[in-house]
Design a protein around this motif. Structure first.
Motif, mmCIF file in Angstrom:
data_model
loop_
_atom_site.group_PDB
_atom_site.id
_atom_site.type_symbol
_atom_site.label_atom_id
_atom_site.label_comp_id
_atom_site.label_asym_id
_atom_site.label_seq_id
_atom_site.Cartn_x
_atom_site.Cartn_y
_atom_site.Cartn_z
ATOM 1 N N CYS A 88 66.738 -29.359 41.837
ATOM 2 C CA CYS A 88 68.069 -29.757 42.275
ATOM 3 C C CYS A 88 68.209 -29.547 43.786
ATOM 4 O O CYS A 88 67.777 -28.528 44.324
ATOM 5 C CB CYS A 88 69.115 -28.948 41.521
ATOM 6 N N GLN A 89 68.812 -30.554 44.462
ATOM 7 C CA GLN A 89 68.948 -30.506 45.917
ATOM 8 C C GLN A 89 70.205 -29.791 46.394
ATOM 9 O O GLN A 89 70.464 -29.733 47.593
ATOM 10 C CB GLN A 89 68.939 -31.937 46.476
ATOM 11 N N LYS A 90 70.978 -29.240 45.451
ATOM 12 C CA LYS A 90 72.159 -28.474 45.835
ATOM 13 C C LYS A 90 71.707 -27.167 46.478
ATOM 14 O O LYS A 90 70.866 -26.453 45.920
ATOM 15 C CB LYS A 90 73.016 -28.181 44.605
ATOM 16 N N PRO A 91 72.222 -26.806 47.640
ATOM 17 C CA PRO A 91 71.787 -25.563 48.309
ATOM 18 C C PRO A 91 71.997 -24.340 47.429
ATOM 19 O O PRO A 91 73.077 -24.135 46.878
ATOM 20 C CB PRO A 91 72.672 -25.505 49.558
ATOM 21 N N GLY A 92 70.930 -23.574 47.260
ATOM 22 C CA GLY A 92 70.993 -22.355 46.468
ATOM 23 C C GLY A 92 70.727 -22.528 45.001
ATOM 24 O O GLY A 92 70.684 -21.543 44.259
ATOM 25 N N CYS A 93 70.532 -23.758 44.512
ATOM 26 C CA CYS A 93 70.289 -24.012 43.090
ATOM 27 C C CYS A 93 68.794 -24.154 42.843
ATOM 28 O O CYS A 93 68.097 -24.860 43.577
ATOM 29 C CB CYS A 93 71.026 -25.264 42.630
ATOM 30 N N GLN A 94 68.289 -23.499 41.792
ATOM 31 C CA GLN A 94 66.875 -23.521 41.465
ATOM 32 C C GLN A 94 66.574 -24.297 40.187
ATOM 33 O O GLN A 94 65.440 -24.286 39.711
ATOM 34 C CB GLN A 94 66.361 -22.076 41.297
ATOM 35 N N LYS A 95 67.558 -24.984 39.633
ATOM 36 C CA LYS A 95 67.354 -25.716 38.382
ATOM 37 C C LYS A 95 66.639 -27.041 38.636
ATOM 38 O O LYS A 95 66.518 -27.492 39.767
ATOM 39 C CB LYS A 95 68.694 -25.960 37.696
ATOM 40 N N GLY A 96 66.170 -27.661 37.559
ATOM 41 C CA GLY A 96 65.469 -28.928 37.665
ATOM 42 C C GLY A 96 66.423 -30.103 37.775
ATOM 43 O O GLY A 96 67.515 -30.100 37.191
ATOM 44 N N ALA A 97 66.034 -31.125 38.523
ATOM 45 C CA ALA A 97 66.832 -32.334 38.660
ATOM 46 C C ALA A 97 66.782 -33.133 37.365
ATOM 47 O O ALA A 97 65.751 -33.169 36.682
ATOM 48 C CB ALA A 97 66.339 -33.172 39.827
ATOM 49 N N GLU A 98 67.878 -33.799 37.018
ATOM 50 C CA GLU A 98 67.987 -34.538 35.765
ATOM 51 C C GLU A 98 67.866 -36.038 35.991
ATOM 52 O O GLU A 98 68.504 -36.594 36.892
ATOM 53 C CB GLU A 98 69.326 -34.240 35.086
ATOM 54 N N GLY A 99 67.034 -36.683 35.142
ATOM 55 C CA GLY A 99 66.901 -38.139 35.200
ATOM 56 C C GLY A 99 66.376 -38.624 36.533
ATOM 57 O O GLY A 99 65.461 -38.055 37.118
ATOM 58 N N ARG A 100 66.978 -39.686 37.043
ATOM 59 C CA ARG A 100 66.580 -40.264 38.323
ATOM 60 C C ARG A 100 67.445 -39.770 39.471
ATOM 61 O O ARG A 100 67.396 -40.318 40.570
ATOM 62 C CB ARG A 100 66.644 -41.791 38.245
ATOM 63 N N THR A 101 68.235 -38.753 39.221
ATOM 64 C CA THR A 101 69.098 -38.197 40.254
ATOM 65 C C THR A 101 68.397 -37.033 40.951
ATOM 66 O O THR A 101 67.312 -36.610 40.552
ATOM 67 C CB THR A 101 70.423 -37.716 39.649
ATOM 68 N N ILE A 102 69.036 -36.501 41.979
ATOM 69 C CA ILE A 102 68.464 -35.385 42.739
ATOM 70 C C ILE A 102 69.203 -34.087 42.459
ATOM 71 O O ILE A 102 69.021 -33.103 43.172
ATOM 72 C CB ILE A 102 68.482 -35.682 44.250
ATOM 73 N N TYR A 103 70.037 -34.057 41.405
ATOM 74 C CA TYR A 103 70.804 -32.869 41.072
ATOM 75 C C TYR A 103 70.605 -32.498 39.606
ATOM 76 O O TYR A 103 70.194 -33.328 38.789
ATOM 77 C CB TYR A 103 72.295 -33.085 41.344
ATOM 78 N N CYS A 104 70.895 -31.243 39.280
ATOM 79 C CA CYS A 104 70.859 -30.790 37.892
ATOM 80 C C CYS A 104 72.156 -31.203 37.190
ATOM 81 O O CYS A 104 73.051 -31.779 37.807
ATOM 82 C CB CYS A 104 70.682 -29.267 37.846
ATOM 83 N N LYS A 105 72.261 -30.873 35.895
ATOM 84 C CA LYS A 105 73.458 -31.252 35.136
ATOM 85 C C LYS A 105 74.711 -30.592 35.688
ATOM 86 O O LYS A 105 75.771 -31.206 35.748
ATOM 87 C CB LYS A 105 73.274 -30.862 33.673
ATOM 88 N N ALA A 106 74.579 -29.329 36.085
ATOM 89 C CA ALA A 106 75.751 -28.590 36.561
ATOM 90 C C ALA A 106 76.314 -29.150 37.863
ATOM 91 O O ALA A 106 77.505 -29.013 38.140
ATOM 92 C CB ALA A 106 75.412 -27.114 36.741
ATOM 93 N N HIS A 107 75.476 -29.821 38.656
ATOM 94 C CA HIS A 107 75.910 -30.343 39.960
ATOM 95 C C HIS A 107 76.008 -31.869 39.979
ATOM 96 O O HIS A 107 75.956 -32.481 41.048
ATOM 97 C CB HIS A 107 74.957 -29.856 41.056
ATOM 98 N N GLY A 108 76.134 -32.482 38.800
ATOM 99 C CA GLY A 108 76.403 -33.921 38.740
ATOM 100 C C GLY A 108 75.211 -34.796 38.438
ATOM 101 O O GLY A 108 75.339 -36.021 38.471
ATOM 102 N N GLY A 109 74.055 -34.247 38.143
ATOM 103 C CA GLY A 109 72.879 -35.054 37.852
ATOM 104 C C GLY A 109 72.826 -35.503 36.407
ATOM 105 O O GLY A 109 73.543 -34.987 35.543
ATOM 106 N N GLY A 110 71.957 -36.470 36.126
ATOM 107 C CA GLY A 110 71.799 -36.972 34.772
ATOM 108 C C GLY A 110 72.967 -37.841 34.328
ATOM 109 O O GLY A 110 73.862 -38.189 35.109
ATOM 110 N N ARG A 111 72.977 -38.190 33.051
ATOM 111 C CA ARG A 111 74.048 -39.020 32.500
ATOM 112 C C ARG A 111 75.316 -38.198 32.320
ATOM 113 O O ARG A 111 75.254 -37.029 31.977
ATOM 114 C CB ARG A 111 73.619 -39.623 31.159
ATOM 115 N N ARG A 112 76.459 -38.842 32.536
ATOM 116 C CA ARG A 112 77.738 -38.154 32.443
ATOM 117 C C ARG A 112 78.479 -38.575 31.175
ATOM 118 O O ARG A 112 78.213 -39.615 30.585
ATOM 119 C CB ARG A 112 78.633 -38.453 33.663
ATOM 120 N N CYS A 113 79.405 -37.740 30.749
ATOM 121 C CA CYS A 113 80.217 -38.015 29.564
ATOM 122 C C CYS A 113 81.112 -39.219 29.805
ATOM 123 O O CYS A 113 81.715 -39.369 30.871
ATOM 124 C CB CYS A 113 81.056 -36.784 29.222
ATOM 125 N N GLU A 114 81.186 -40.115 28.789
ATOM 126 C CA GLU A 114 81.969 -41.336 28.924
ATOM 127 C C GLU A 114 83.427 -41.157 28.518
ATOM 128 O O GLU A 114 84.191 -42.127 28.526
ATOM 129 C CB GLU A 114 81.329 -42.444 28.087
#
Length: 337
Positions: A88-114
């Motif tokens: 994840c490209q969020k400063p201070g975050c060590q989690k993995g990026a989700e999907g084709r995004t550059i952020y983890c789930k907690a910071h807006g990466g991956g698919r979002r709830c519809e």
């Protein structure tokens, strides 16, 4: 007629100076050795034999972290949980990026709830988050909560990792193997505080962490999915006589307040009062905080460590400089004449 691939191979493998002409002037087709197609097939077969073991080796790479059997990601040699793959490209975050995004789930990466207005991530192969019905649900009869881990059950019914502390049935938090009460998960960063940090903050509720109550002038933490604290109507309310009668909040894992049987009860037989603190007994039977004065067995009052007889609880403020009681111009006490 020879195919174009074979013809191209023939020009390199079997060059010929001149193509013989027939009597009518037409060109005769060149004679190509029958061994050439066999050599082409054999080369293809050899390449397939060489590439298959390489693919198997790539697919069988495991995480190099001791005791982890998950697959390694990228050239790091570790799985996502242990630092492998894209981060994840969020400063201070060590989690993995989700999907084709550059952020983890907690910071807006991956698919979002519809669900309309929801910003949480979608869970599993569904289009909604856990709160709106996404992901796997608990397999216990009549339970609609989300299942945790591979158990197929929610946390209340035993799903997910459990606390390793003896006789503790709560769920484990983080990588410690312990629940929040026994030291698991992230801890509050306030000096000398041993409570767990709330939400994405670094502090517990008492020191400003987690969601706060939105009532004007209130600094307490918000309860549940509501924007208010318990005192201002947040959290679940007591369901005494079907609900709507008692405005108090529920306690523990029950649907009632303490006065109507909610929360932990005293372990003494025939006692209907609630257990206090982390003990199994009510105040009368030794539960809750006790007075720290030597030889005293009474309960401590308020946020102090002593009973009323030994200075605990709220004290009288008559005549003190910061109090409005007992301070005046003395006209009410003046004698006539």
């Amino acid at each position: 007629v020879v195919s174009s691939s074979y013809a191209s191979e023939a020009t390199y493998a079997f060059p010929f100076s001149k193509i013989p002409r027939q009597e009518n002037g037409t060109l005769s087709s060149p004679v190509i050795s029958s061994t050439m197609p066999a050599s082409v097939k054999s080369s293809v077969a050899c390449t397939s034999v060489v590439t298959n073991p390489q693919q198997r080796n790539l697919n069988t790479k495991t995480c190099q972290f001791p005791g982890c059997g998950k697959g390694a990601r990228g050239a790091s040699g570790h799985c996502i949980a242990h630092g492998g793959g894209r981060r994840c490209q969020k400063p201070g975050c060590q989690k993995g990026a989700e999907g084709r995004t550059i952020y983890c789930k907690a910071h807006g990466g991956g698919r979002r709830c519809e669900f309309l207005g929801c910003t949480k991530s979608a869970e599993g192969r569904t289009d909604h988050c856990i709160a709106h019905g996404g992901g796997r649900r608990c397999s216990n009869d009549g339970c609609s909560r989300a299942a945790r881990g591979r158990s197929g059950l929610c946390i209340r019914h035993g799903g997910g990792k459990r606390c390793q502390q003896e006789k503790c049935t709560k769920s484990a938090e983080g990588h410690s193997g312990l629940c929040i009460s026994h030291g698991g998960g992230r801890r509050c960063q306030f000096p000398e505080c041993a409570k767990g940090a709330q939400g994405s903050t670094k502090f517990c509720k008492a020191h400003g962490g987690g969601k706060r109550c939105t009532f004007l002038g209130c600094t307490k933490g918000a309860e549940g999915s509501t924007p208010y604290c318990k005192g201002h109507g947040g959290g679940k309310r007591c369901l005494f006589e079907g609900g709507g009668v008692c405005p108090k909040s529920v306690h523990g894992g029950t649907q009632y307040c303490v006065a109507h049987g909610g929360g932990k009860r005293c372990a003494i037989s025939d006692c209907t009062k609630s257990a206090r603190g982390r003990t199994e007994y009510c105040v009368r039977h030794g539960g809750g905080k006790r007075c720290r004065f030597d030889g005293c067995v009474k309960s401590a009052q308020g946020s102090t460590d002593f009973c009323k007889a030994h200075g605990g609880g709220k004290r009288c403020s008559w005549g003190l400089p910061d109090s409005s009681f007992g301070i005046g111009d003395g006209s009410c006490c003046s004698s006539e004449g």
